[in-house]
Design an enzyme around this catalytic site. Sequence first.
Site, PDB file in Angstrom:
ATOM      1  N   SER A  72      -0.560   4.648   1.352  1.00  0.00           N
ATOM      2  CA  SER A  72      -2.087   4.119   1.175  1.00  0.00           C
ATOM      3  C   SER A  72      -2.065   2.426   1.541  1.00  0.00           C
ATOM      4  O   SER A  72      -3.310   2.250   1.591  1.00  0.00           O
ATOM      5  CB  SER A  72      -2.584   4.517  -0.033  1.00  0.00           C
ATOM      6  N   THR A  73      -1.298   1.720   1.648  1.00  0.00           N
ATOM      7  CA  THR A  73      -1.366   0.476   1.900  1.00  0.00           C
ATOM      8  C   THR A  73      -2.104   0.514   3.370  1.00  0.00           C
ATOM      9  O   THR A  73      -2.675  -0.501   3.716  1.00  0.00           O
ATOM     10  CB  THR A  73      -0.094  -0.433   1.856  1.00  0.00           C
TER      11      THR A  73
END
Length: 388
Positions: A72-73
């Site tokens: 999710s970065t």
Amino acid sequence: MSEQEHEVRGHCAPRFGAVREAFEANFRDRGELGAAVCVTVGGETVVDLWGGWADAARTRPWQRDTVVNVWSTTKGPVALCAHLLADRGLLDLDAPVAAYWPEFAAAGKETLPVRYLLSHRAGLAGLREPLPLERLYDWDTTVALLAATEPWWEPGTASGYHAMTYGHLVGEVVRRVSGLRPGAFLAREVTGPLGVDFTVGLPEAAAGRAAELVQSPVGDSSEQAGIFSRLSPVAIAALGNPPLDATAANSAGWRAAELPAANGHGTARAVAELYGVFAGRGELRGRRVLSAAAVERAREGQGACLDLVLGAGLGGETEIGLGVWLSGPRGSFGPNPRAFGHDGFGGSSGLADPEAGLSLGYVMNRMGPHIADDPRKTALVNAVYSVL
């Protein structure tokens, strides 16, 4: 573990020696396998370190150009795409999503604004029907299902982490406005012109330098079943549909797909550069990417609440901006409550602090059990701020 096994290489300015010490301690004390960290201050790279192993068998040392799936970065760079379009007057974040994506008006969503997609307040945290991972790889199928689905809660009233759906929701709006999916749009507008080593998905040409993700140790099956049984239906839909673990990200299918919520691949240097656009109030390497006003808009809090998906697992109420999480009173991204960023499942992170002119990128391949605030990342963030 011998010193050779976790040898740290790269550059660290003397003033930031505490960051090197924390990075080395991650290998010594926190079970790190392979990782990299990069820190920029005022546009200058002050830390660029890497070490350990790129594979579980410890046959490939982590190199300067090793890339890895950052989960999710990835969401921060996808938000950057939307803010670029808004900055150019091509996308109104307060307009209905259906103005750009007409099919989205189904199931009572005709007035739902674009900003709810960015802030995880759309009520579309997961699909109601089971979705095999292979179907998730099909962009058109997934966005059609999302367009047709009914929200789990009244949109705008609370946030609920859109773990996997965020990328297709925001990404389809980017596609409808620009004609390109977010991976291609980001490449055309930012990473290509600036030479940033980050892609959504992984090109075959880069496969040889990709790190292997390694699943974190987990409890026994009965313990996991007990945890899962306590989740709400929306949390199960968001976090378990489709079911996946770290090994999925090592597959050819995952790497070939476009999953803008979760399959960005890059170096720590690239993550620091992309979040550095925000940290530099829209500038990177002397080039204006976003307006300063757009950066401020990205970190406008959309309302603090106990997240309907992650719940008390984050230790209390949290607040999301427009595509990024705010550091807030929890200090997830350092002591400045207006700093912001995004963590990736298992540990990775990107951080931006415009007041300090600071950005940080941390990537790794041994997955921790945390969705956010992995102890390895927290140690690095604390070390950076200890010397500012």
